[in-house]
Design a protein around this motif. Structure first.
Motif, PDB file in Angstrom:
ATOM      1  N   ARG A   2       0.051  -0.894  -0.162  1.00 55.84           N
ATOM      2  CA  ARG A   2      -0.397   0.575  -0.036  1.00 55.84           C
ATOM      3  C   ARG A   2       0.668   1.170   0.042  1.00 55.84           C
ATOM      4  O   ARG A   2       0.347   2.526  -0.351  1.00 55.84           O
ATOM      5  CB  ARG A   2      -0.609   0.407   1.510  1.00 55.84           C
ATOM      6  N   LYS A   3       2.063   1.444   0.868  1.00 54.03           N
ATOM      7  CA  LYS A   3       2.685   2.467   0.205  1.00 54.03           C
ATOM      8  C   LYS A   3       3.104   3.023  -0.607  1.00 54.03           C
ATOM      9  O   LYS A   3       3.465   4.271  -0.349  1.00 54.03           O
ATOM     10  CB  LYS A   3       4.247   2.017   1.697  1.00 54.03           C
ATOM     11  N   SER A   4       3.442   2.334  -1.862  1.00 50.66           N
ATOM     12  CA  SER A   4       3.687   2.508  -2.662  1.00 50.66           C
ATOM     13  C   SER A   4       3.181   1.052  -3.854  1.00 50.66           C
ATOM     14  O   SER A   4       4.162   0.068  -3.502  1.00 50.66           O
ATOM     15  CB  SER A   4       5.317   3.202  -2.822  1.00 50.66           C
ATOM     16  N   ARG A   5       3.067   1.692  -5.196  1.00 51.01           N
ATOM     17  CA  ARG A   5       3.097   0.886  -6.560  1.00 51.01           C
ATOM     18  C   ARG A   5       4.676   0.050  -6.653  1.00 51.01           C
ATOM     19  O   ARG A   5       4.896  -0.822  -7.168  1.00 51.01           O
ATOM     20  CB  ARG A   5       2.402   0.963  -7.735  1.00 51.01           C
ATOM     21  N   ARG A   6       5.734   0.637  -6.584  1.00 53.20           N
ATOM     22  CA  ARG A   6       6.554   0.328  -6.624  1.00 53.20           C
ATOM     23  C   ARG A   6       7.488  -0.078  -5.669  1.00 53.20           C
ATOM     24  O   ARG A   6       8.270  -1.201  -6.612  1.00 53.20           O
ATOM     25  CB  ARG A   6       8.099   1.803  -6.789  1.00 53.20           C
ATOM     26  N   ASN A   7       6.636   0.017  -4.599  1.00 54.27           N
ATOM     27  CA  ASN A   7       6.997  -2.059  -4.309  1.00 54.27           C
ATOM     28  C   ASN A   7       6.019  -2.875  -4.382  1.00 54.27           C
ATOM     29  O   ASN A   7       5.143  -3.241  -3.897  1.00 54.27           O
ATOM     30  CB  ASN A   7       6.905  -2.015  -2.338  1.00 54.27           C
ATOM     31  N   GLN A   8       7.126  -3.854  -5.367  1.00 56.21           N
ATOM     32  CA  GLN A   8       6.069  -4.853  -5.683  1.00 56.21           C
ATOM     33  C   GLN A   8       6.216  -6.205  -4.714  1.00 56.21           C
ATOM     34  O   GLN A   8       7.412  -6.445  -4.312  1.00 56.21           O
ATOM     35  CB  GLN A   8       6.833  -5.658  -7.465  1.00 56.21           C
ATOM     36  N   VAL A   9       5.025  -6.962  -3.977  1.00 56.19           N
ATOM     37  CA  VAL A   9       4.732  -7.684  -3.347  1.00 56.19           C
ATOM     38  C   VAL A   9       4.168  -9.236  -2.915  1.00 56.19           C
ATOM     39  O   VAL A   9       2.934  -8.629  -3.637  1.00 56.19           O
ATOM     40  CB  VAL A   9       4.329  -6.567  -1.619  1.00 56.19           C
ATOM     41  N   TYR A  10       4.760  -9.904  -3.243  1.00 57.60           N
ATOM     42  CA  TYR A  10       3.805 -10.930  -3.490  1.00 57.60           C
ATOM     43  C   TYR A  10       3.985 -12.756  -1.955  1.00 57.60           C
ATOM     44  O   TYR A  10       5.317 -12.623  -1.227  1.00 57.60           O
ATOM     45  CB  TYR A  10       4.227 -11.224  -4.671  1.00 57.60           C
ATOM     46  N   TYR A  11       2.731 -12.884  -1.682  1.00 54.00           N
ATOM     47  CA  TYR A  11       3.423 -14.584  -1.394  1.00 54.00           C
ATOM     48  C   TYR A  11       3.637 -15.149  -2.675  1.00 54.00           C
ATOM     49  O   TYR A  11       2.561 -15.247  -3.790  1.00 54.00           O
ATOM     50  CB  TYR A  11       2.152 -14.371  -1.226  1.00 54.00           C
ATOM     51  N   CYS A  12       4.132 -15.998  -2.588  1.00 48.59           N
ATOM     52  CA  CYS A  12       4.852 -17.414  -3.683  1.00 48.59           C
ATOM     53  C   CYS A  12       4.830 -18.449  -3.239  1.00 48.59           C
ATOM     54  O   CYS A  12       5.233 -18.721  -2.062  1.00 48.59           O
ATOM     55  CB  CYS A  12       6.608 -16.777  -3.793  1.00 48.59           C
ATOM     56  N   ALA A  13       4.392 -18.857  -3.661  1.00 50.53           N
ATOM     57  CA  ALA A  13       3.952 -20.882  -3.579  1.00 50.53           C
ATOM     58  C   ALA A  13       4.003 -21.319  -4.454  1.00 50.53           C
ATOM     59  O   ALA A  13       3.828 -21.348  -5.434  1.00 50.53           O
ATOM     60  CB  ALA A  13       2.344 -20.816  -2.319  1.00 50.53           C
ATOM     61  N   PRO A  14       4.293 -22.545  -4.431  1.00 51.10           N
ATOM     62  CA  PRO A  14       4.351 -24.254  -5.190  1.00 51.10           C
ATOM     63  C   PRO A  14       2.787 -24.198  -5.699  1.00 51.10           C
ATOM     64  O   PRO A  14       1.422 -24.170  -4.797  1.00 51.10           O
ATOM     65  CB  PRO A  14       4.956 -24.689  -4.979  1.00 51.10           C
ATOM     66  N   ALA A  15       2.711 -24.237  -6.962  1.00 48.60           N
ATOM     67  CA  ALA A  15       1.632 -25.404  -7.788  1.00 48.60           C
ATOM     68  C   ALA A  15       1.495 -26.546  -8.009  1.00 48.60           C
ATOM     69  O   ALA A  15       1.019 -27.040  -8.823  1.00 48.60           O
ATOM     70  CB  ALA A  15       0.167 -24.398  -8.122  1.00 48.60           C
ATOM     71  N   PHE A  16       2.330 -27.431  -6.284  1.00 46.44           N
ATOM     72  CA  PHE A  16       2.592 -28.190  -6.513  1.00 46.44           C
ATOM     73  C   PHE A  16       2.572 -28.340  -5.585  1.00 46.44           C
ATOM     74  O   PHE A  16       2.633 -28.057  -4.860  1.00 46.44           O
ATOM     75  CB  PHE A  16       3.261 -28.481  -8.006  1.00 46.44           C
ATOM     76  N   THR A  17       2.651 -29.969  -4.660  1.00 50.28           N
ATOM     77  CA  THR A  17       2.628 -30.614  -3.406  1.00 50.28           C
ATOM     78  C   THR A  17       4.108 -31.730  -3.608  1.00 50.28           C
ATOM     79  O   THR A  17       4.195 -31.847  -2.599  1.00 50.28           O
ATOM     80  CB  THR A  17       2.161 -31.224  -2.705  1.00 50.28           C
ATOM     81  N   ASP A  18       4.056 -32.872  -4.817  1.00 50.12           N
ATOM     82  CA  ASP A  18       4.760 -33.626  -4.205  1.00 50.12           C
ATOM     83  C   ASP A  18       6.269 -33.531  -5.060  1.00 50.12           C
ATOM     84  O   ASP A  18       6.326 -32.870  -5.633  1.00 50.12           O
ATOM     85  CB  ASP A  18       4.299 -34.284  -5.837  1.00 50.12           C
TER      86      ASP A  18
END
Length: 254
Positions: free
Chosen positions: A104-120
């Motif tokens: 929210r502070k700035s769109r220039r901060n690209q902030v993500y949760y990163c997770a795999p689309a697999f579990t095996d």
């Protein structure tokens, strides 16, 4: 079905893959993974570079895969298998609210949760061998995510090949990017003009430790050329701060 591999293994694999894809992409990008930044010569990243800076904050998560029709979010997810990552309650960790605040502070901060689309585990091994972990992962954009409070539990549910996810306790649509390539293309649209502008913006976060000189110079950054030593020291402290919250800070030179 929980992930058959550890979060550290996933984080290491995807971070190294992202670094390699950028460094060897021919795009003339530099990228350190903080807080492992020790000195310019070791990381291949010039802290004195001029020009735009792309800033990425990544919070790695491991999912649980839900495949049965009695799963809590089954109906909302179109009655199809999906993945779910848990978010620490606010009374246990400030992690989620820090991510939301950064975005929210700035769109220039690209902030993500990163997770795999697999579990095996076998998928993890195969993707790691062919450097495709990032291509089979999702990145949940934290821009616009609500703040959380108290002991209430929250989660984010997603599916492979979708451009949106749902954040609970009350279902709320959030933006989902499939694979690192999409994240890179989007992130390069939002840049800080230079490294010093980035540092001053991030240092304005309430809890990040600042030196006495930085506190006294607030608002005067345009008038002062930041030395390489101070810049490197500040980058390291910023990286350490986010690392303590489990957040990976990546810097890209556009």
């Amino acid at each position: 079905m929980k992930a058959e591999f550890g979060e550290l293994q996933f984080a290491y694999a995807i971070t190294r893959e992202i670094e390699d894809r950028i460094i060897f992409s021919g795009l003339n990008l530099g990228i350190p993974s903080l807080p492992n930044l020790r000195k310019e010569g070791e990381c291949g990243f010039d802290v004195a570079f001029e020009g735009p800076v792309v800033t990425l904050f990544l919070q790695y998560k491991l999912p649980e895969k839900l495949t049965r029709n009695y799963a809590r979010e089954w109906a909302d997810m179109g009655e199809k298998p999906y993945y779910r990552i848990s978010i620490y309650p606010a009374d246990r960790s400030a992690q989620h609210n820090l991510l939301a605040e950064l975005a929210r502070k700035s769109r220039r901060n690209q902030v993500y949760y990163c997770a795999p689309a697999f579990t095996d585990y076998q998928d993890m091994t195969d993707f790691q061998k062919c450097h495709m972990v990032s291509a089979h992962s999702v990145f949940v954009n934290c821009y616009g995510l609500p703040y959380i409070e108290g002991k209430e539990e929250h989660c984010i549910c997603y599916q492979r090949d979708s451009d949106s996810a749902l954040m609970y306790s009350q279902p709320e649509n959030v933006r989902l990017e499939q694979g690192w390539k999409t994240v890179l293309e989007q992130s390069r649209q939002y840049t800080y003009d230079n490294m010093d502008e980035l540092l001053w913006q991030v240092l304005d976060m309430e809890d990040i430790p600042r030196t006495r000189k930085e506190r006294s110079a607030k608002g005067e950054q345009e008038e002062e050329q930041v030395s390489l030593g101070r810049r490197l020291d500040t980058l390291t402290r910023v990286g350490n701060y986010f690392a303590r919250e489990g957040i990976q800070l990546l810097l890209l030179k556009k």
